[in-house]
Design an enzyme around this catalytic site. Structure first.
Site, PDB file in Angstrom:
ATOM      1  N   HIS A   1      -3.398   5.090   4.927  1.00  0.00           N
ATOM      2  CA  HIS A   1      -3.531   3.915   5.789  1.00  0.00           C
ATOM      3  C   HIS A   1      -4.239   4.295   7.091  1.00  0.00           C
ATOM      4  O   HIS A   1      -4.083   5.417   7.590  1.00  0.00           O
ATOM      5  CB  HIS A   1      -2.152   3.344   6.121  1.00  0.00           C
ATOM      6  CG  HIS A   1      -1.292   3.098   4.927  1.00  0.00           C
ATOM      7  ND1 HIS A   1      -1.631   2.210   3.938  1.00  0.00           N
ATOM      8  CD2 HIS A   1      -0.094   3.636   4.552  1.00  0.00           C
ATOM      9  CE1 HIS A   1      -0.693   2.212   3.005  1.00  0.00           C
ATOM     10  NE2 HIS A   1       0.248   3.067   3.360  1.00  0.00           N
TER      11      HIS A   1
ATOM     12  N   ARG B   1      -6.736   3.139  -1.566  1.00  0.00           N
ATOM     13  CA  ARG B   1      -6.350   3.947  -2.723  1.00  0.00           C
ATOM     14  C   ARG B   1      -7.341   5.082  -2.929  1.00  0.00           C
ATOM     15  O   ARG B   1      -8.554   4.876  -2.945  1.00  0.00           O
ATOM     16  CB  ARG B   1      -6.285   3.104  -3.987  1.00  0.00           C
ATOM     17  CG  ARG B   1      -5.235   2.011  -3.966  1.00  0.00           C
ATOM     18  CD  ARG B   1      -5.072   1.363  -5.354  1.00  0.00           C
ATOM     19  NE  ARG B   1      -4.368   0.099  -5.232  1.00  0.00           N
ATOM     20  CZ  ARG B   1      -4.969  -1.089  -5.167  1.00  0.00           C
ATOM     21  NH1 ARG B   1      -6.281  -1.162  -5.251  1.00  0.00           N
ATOM     22  NH2 ARG B   1      -4.267  -2.188  -5.035  1.00  0.00           N
TER      23      ARG B   1
END
Length: 319
Positions: A98, A193
């Site tokens: 993140h 991802r």
């Protein structure tokens, strides 16, 4: 003065890696057999929680934040800062990362990046997490990803129930199969991802990867961030402060009996992970709670008492 907790209705999310433990362990009415997430305390646009009691019943948490800032110590900011989830990982989550606040605002147009932390509610005897990696440079990281050298790249750690893991933005991570965690995080839904085990959804499609963005925001080389819990007691309440960092302070509470006075530092986000009992404000207004409940003790409640036998994860924005 608003003198009672705000109990919230959770929002559930279907996930490719989800299962049924949110029903089996917490009694939630889940929408699918692959329900991966319970957003217990959320004002995020992708799933705001709804107040189910008191004068504000029917309002969503984002509405309460906008209209009644006095319940949140007058904290500034357009968006409620935190999000509390319970995750049921029947299978492995994708390896992901993140961004920080600056990158989230510049690239995604979102208010917050995502720093998070996990309390392990349950897991199998040989459960693992991906936490960090072994690359020394961005070039090496990118090469290992391109060559699918996942066993060499990814760093795995074993876990057990009751463990606590701090996951600052930039940390490469993944929750392993058979693990249930309670996650306290910034109010963000941005995920990049890196690897998804070549899984395909019901339509036969692989999920999108975000390799370039992942390399841009990842912490390279990886550095651990460890916090030693700080222990204290008030009457029959045992408190373990798990982390205090820039965005949030998180505690584990264990109550076996009665605590006569708990001081409220600003406003508290409370998730009941086991047991039941009663919370009382001013010796008069009482609310019962049970496993699976999520509520906020607003800043208008300066102090309160509790009785029962229960365990909680409690958090508040760091002041």
């Amino acid at each position: 003065m608003y003198n009672e907790p705000l109990f919230l209705k959770p929002v559930f999310k279907d996930r490719i890696w989800g299962g049924t433990k949110l029903h089996d362990e917490f009694g939630y009415k889940i929408p699918t057999e692959t329900t991966g997430e319970c957003w217990g305390i959320s004002a995020h646009a992708h799933g705001p929680s709804e107040v189910v009691n008191g004068k504000l019943k029917g309002k969503t948490l984002d509405q309460v934040w906008d209209e009644h800032r006095e319940l949140f110590a007058g904290q500034e900011g357009e968006e409620f800062p935190l999000l509390v989830k319970i995750l049921d990982a029947k299978t492995d989550l994708s390896v992901q990362v993140h961004p920080d606040d600056s990158y989230a605002r510049k690239v995604e147009g979102e208010a917050f990046g995502k720093t998070e932390c996990w309390y392990v509610v349950d897991c199998g005897p040989e459960a693992e997490l991906v936490y960090g990696h072994h690359a020394k440079t961005k070039l090496q990281f990118g090469q290992m990803v391109a060559e699918n050298r996942w066993d060499e790249l990814l760093r795995k750690v074993t876990i057990k129930p009751g463990d606590f893991v701090y996951v600052p933005n930039g940390t490469i991570h993944a929750i392993g199969a058979g693990t249930m965690i309670l996650e306290t995080q910034q109010s963000s839904d941005i995920t990049y991802r890196v690897y998804d085990y070549d899984r395909r959804d019901d339509a036969g499609n692989k999920r999108e990867l975000h390799i370039e963005k992942s390399i841009e925001v990842a912490m390279i080389p990886h550095e651990d961030n460890n916090f030693e819990p700080v222990l204290s007691e008030i009457d029959d309440l045992k408190i373990s402060k798990l982390v205090r960092e820039n965005y949030f302070t998180v505690y584990h509470w264990s109550l076996n009996g009665t605590v006569s006075k708990i001081e409220n530092p600003s406003y508290l986000l409370v998730s009941v992970i086991d047991g039941e009992g009663e919370l009382t404000v001013g010796g008069e207004t009482s609310s019962t709670y049970k496993k699976g409940d999520h509520f906020i003790v607003p800043s208008s409640v300066k102090r309160f008492s509790m009785n029962g036998h229960a365990r909680f994860i409690v958090s508040h924005p760091t002041l």
